[in-house]
Design an enzyme around this catalytic site. Sequence first.
Site, short mmCIF file in Angstrom:
data_model
loop_
_atom_site.label_atom_id
_atom_site.label_comp_id
_atom_site.label_asym_id
_atom_site.label_seq_id
_atom_site.Cartn_x
_atom_site.Cartn_y
_atom_site.Cartn_z
N ASP A 36 -18.26 -24.34 -45.83
CA ASP A 36 -19.39 -23.81 -45.08
C ASP A 36 -19.32 -24.41 -43.68
O ASP A 36 -18.60 -25.39 -43.45
CB ASP A 36 -20.71 -24.18 -45.77
CG ASP A 36 -21.93 -23.62 -45.06
OD1 ASP A 36 -21.82 -22.58 -44.39
OD2 ASP A 36 -23.02 -24.23 -45.18
N SER A 37 -20.10 -23.87 -42.78
CA SER A 37 -20.17 -24.44 -41.45
C SER A 37 -20.82 -25.82 -41.46
O SER A 37 -20.67 -26.58 -40.50
CB SER A 37 -20.97 -23.51 -40.52
OG SER A 37 -22.31 -23.40 -40.97
N CYS A 87 -29.01 -17.37 -45.72
CA CYS A 87 -28.15 -18.46 -45.26
C CYS A 87 -28.17 -19.51 -46.35
O CYS A 87 -29.25 -19.84 -46.87
CB CYS A 87 -28.67 -19.02 -43.93
SG CYS A 87 -27.84 -20.54 -43.38
N THR A 88 -27.02 -20.05 -46.69
CA THR A 88 -26.97 -21.00 -47.80
C THR A 88 -27.73 -22.28 -47.50
O THR A 88 -28.10 -23.01 -48.42
CB THR A 88 -25.51 -21.32 -48.18
OG1 THR A 88 -24.78 -21.74 -47.02
CG2 THR A 88 -24.84 -20.10 -48.80
N HIS A 89 -27.98 -22.57 -46.23
CA HIS A 89 -28.80 -23.74 -45.89
C HIS A 89 -30.25 -23.59 -46.37
O HIS A 89 -30.91 -24.57 -46.70
CB HIS A 89 -28.85 -23.94 -44.37
CG HIS A 89 -27.63 -24.56 -43.78
ND1 HIS A 89 -26.45 -23.86 -43.63
CD2 HIS A 89 -27.41 -25.80 -43.28
CE1 HIS A 89 -25.54 -24.65 -43.05
NE2 HIS A 89 -26.10 -25.83 -42.83
N TYR A 92 -22.45 -22.13 -37.16
CA TYR A 92 -21.69 -20.94 -36.80
C TYR A 92 -22.60 -19.80 -36.36
O TYR A 92 -22.28 -19.03 -35.47
CB TYR A 92 -20.88 -20.43 -37.99
CG TYR A 92 -19.65 -21.22 -38.37
CD1 TYR A 92 -19.21 -22.31 -37.63
CD2 TYR A 92 -18.92 -20.86 -39.49
CE1 TYR A 92 -18.08 -23.01 -37.99
CE2 TYR A 92 -17.78 -21.55 -39.87
CZ TYR A 92 -17.37 -22.64 -39.12
OH TYR A 92 -16.24 -23.32 -39.50
N GLY A 93 -23.74 -19.67 -37.03
CA GLY A 93 -24.51 -18.44 -36.95
C GLY A 93 -25.39 -18.25 -35.74
O GLY A 93 -25.79 -17.13 -35.45
N GLU A 102 -41.64 -39.69 -46.92
CA GLU A 102 -41.79 -38.93 -48.16
C GLU A 102 -42.89 -37.88 -48.08
O GLU A 102 -42.74 -36.77 -48.59
CB GLU A 102 -42.08 -39.88 -49.32
CG GLU A 102 -42.16 -39.19 -50.67
CD GLU A 102 -42.33 -40.17 -51.80
OE1 GLU A 102 -42.69 -39.74 -52.90
OE2 GLU A 102 -42.09 -41.38 -51.58
N CYS A 111 -20.74 -19.41 -46.82
CA CYS A 111 -21.35 -19.26 -45.50
C CYS A 111 -21.47 -17.77 -45.23
O CYS A 111 -20.46 -17.06 -45.19
CB CYS A 111 -20.49 -19.93 -44.43
SG CYS A 111 -21.06 -19.71 -42.73
N ASN A 112 -22.70 -17.29 -45.06
CA ASN A 112 -22.91 -15.87 -44.80
C ASN A 112 -22.26 -15.43 -43.50
O ASN A 112 -21.67 -14.35 -43.41
CB ASN A 112 -24.41 -15.56 -44.76
CG ASN A 112 -25.05 -15.58 -46.13
OD1 ASN A 112 -25.09 -14.57 -46.82
ND2 ASN A 112 -25.54 -16.73 -46.54
N THR A 113 -22.34 -16.27 -42.47
CA THR A 113 -21.78 -15.92 -41.18
C THR A 113 -20.27 -15.79 -41.25
O THR A 113 -19.68 -14.83 -40.74
CB THR A 113 -22.17 -16.97 -40.12
OG1 THR A 113 -23.60 -17.01 -40.01
CG2 THR A 113 -21.57 -16.65 -38.77
#
Length: 300
Positions: free
Chosen positions: A12-13, A200-202, A44-45, A165, A77-79
């Site tokens: 991934d980025s 986005c995987t993030h 990246y995106g 926290e 990574c979608n991008t």
Amino acid sequence: MPTPQSPIGIFDSGVGGLSVLQALRHELPHEQFVYLADSGNAPYGDARGDAFVQERTLAIARYLRQQHDIKILVIACNTATAAAIELLRAQMPELPVIGVEPAIKPASFSSQTHHVGVMATRATVSSQRVARLVAEHGQRAEFHLMACDGLAKAIERSTEQPLPENADATETRALCAKYTEALGSFGQKTGQMDTLVLGCTHYIFVKDDLRALLGPDIQFLDTGAPVARQTRRMLEQRALLAPEMDTELHFAQPAQIQLMTTGALTALQAAGERWLELPASCCTHVSVPSANTASTEVPA
């Protein structure tokens, strides 16, 4: 030549693809994994062009093949999937490659109000791949797309500077509020969005913030579990599944996982511990320059 004992490569980025790695650990507990976060060039995106993303994708794929003899590559990574997966498949036809894309198709079937929000990076939102998905499935639902500039980068930064926290006025929470408000009305009534696609995987790592903002009835869709199942299918088709040495194993263990980053090693260590409960010893800093330049590794 890869064998069933060869590792699965994931990249991934940045650290967002750890969400896909987590799904893979559950689906394929007997496998070895090597994960590469190109955090030195992230995100990246938001600002990178297709040519840059394509070059990095090819360089990282070559590195993972040459240095780790991966048997399959998951682009978490979608991008990078949108910009580079077809080029990668054309240049490395012998390497099985799986990409990720926003869960637009399943959202079109599962939404009861037929209105779906999609949060993704600007590059993903504006990609031809997403335009094609929306066109294919737009008869069943109306899709509301939002380019979430800065959110992936803020999630990356949150691993470098852990927050108190009980802190709720965080950068990521503020950005989530900004973009969900801009998308429009969420709920179960006619015309409201009852489904949010995390494109986005993030973004899976701010799911709690999004849940607090949108309430318990909104459906969230990401791609981790479907990608993990597709990875299993592709390995089965190629007779490359790792042998099940321990039938009691339900979750890939730290010894089976190597995490690498081109950015700050401490950030990856913090993310691995925070989100996957992996020790710092799993992490390594690497250099993955452009093609034909030697790559180096420095142990943690």
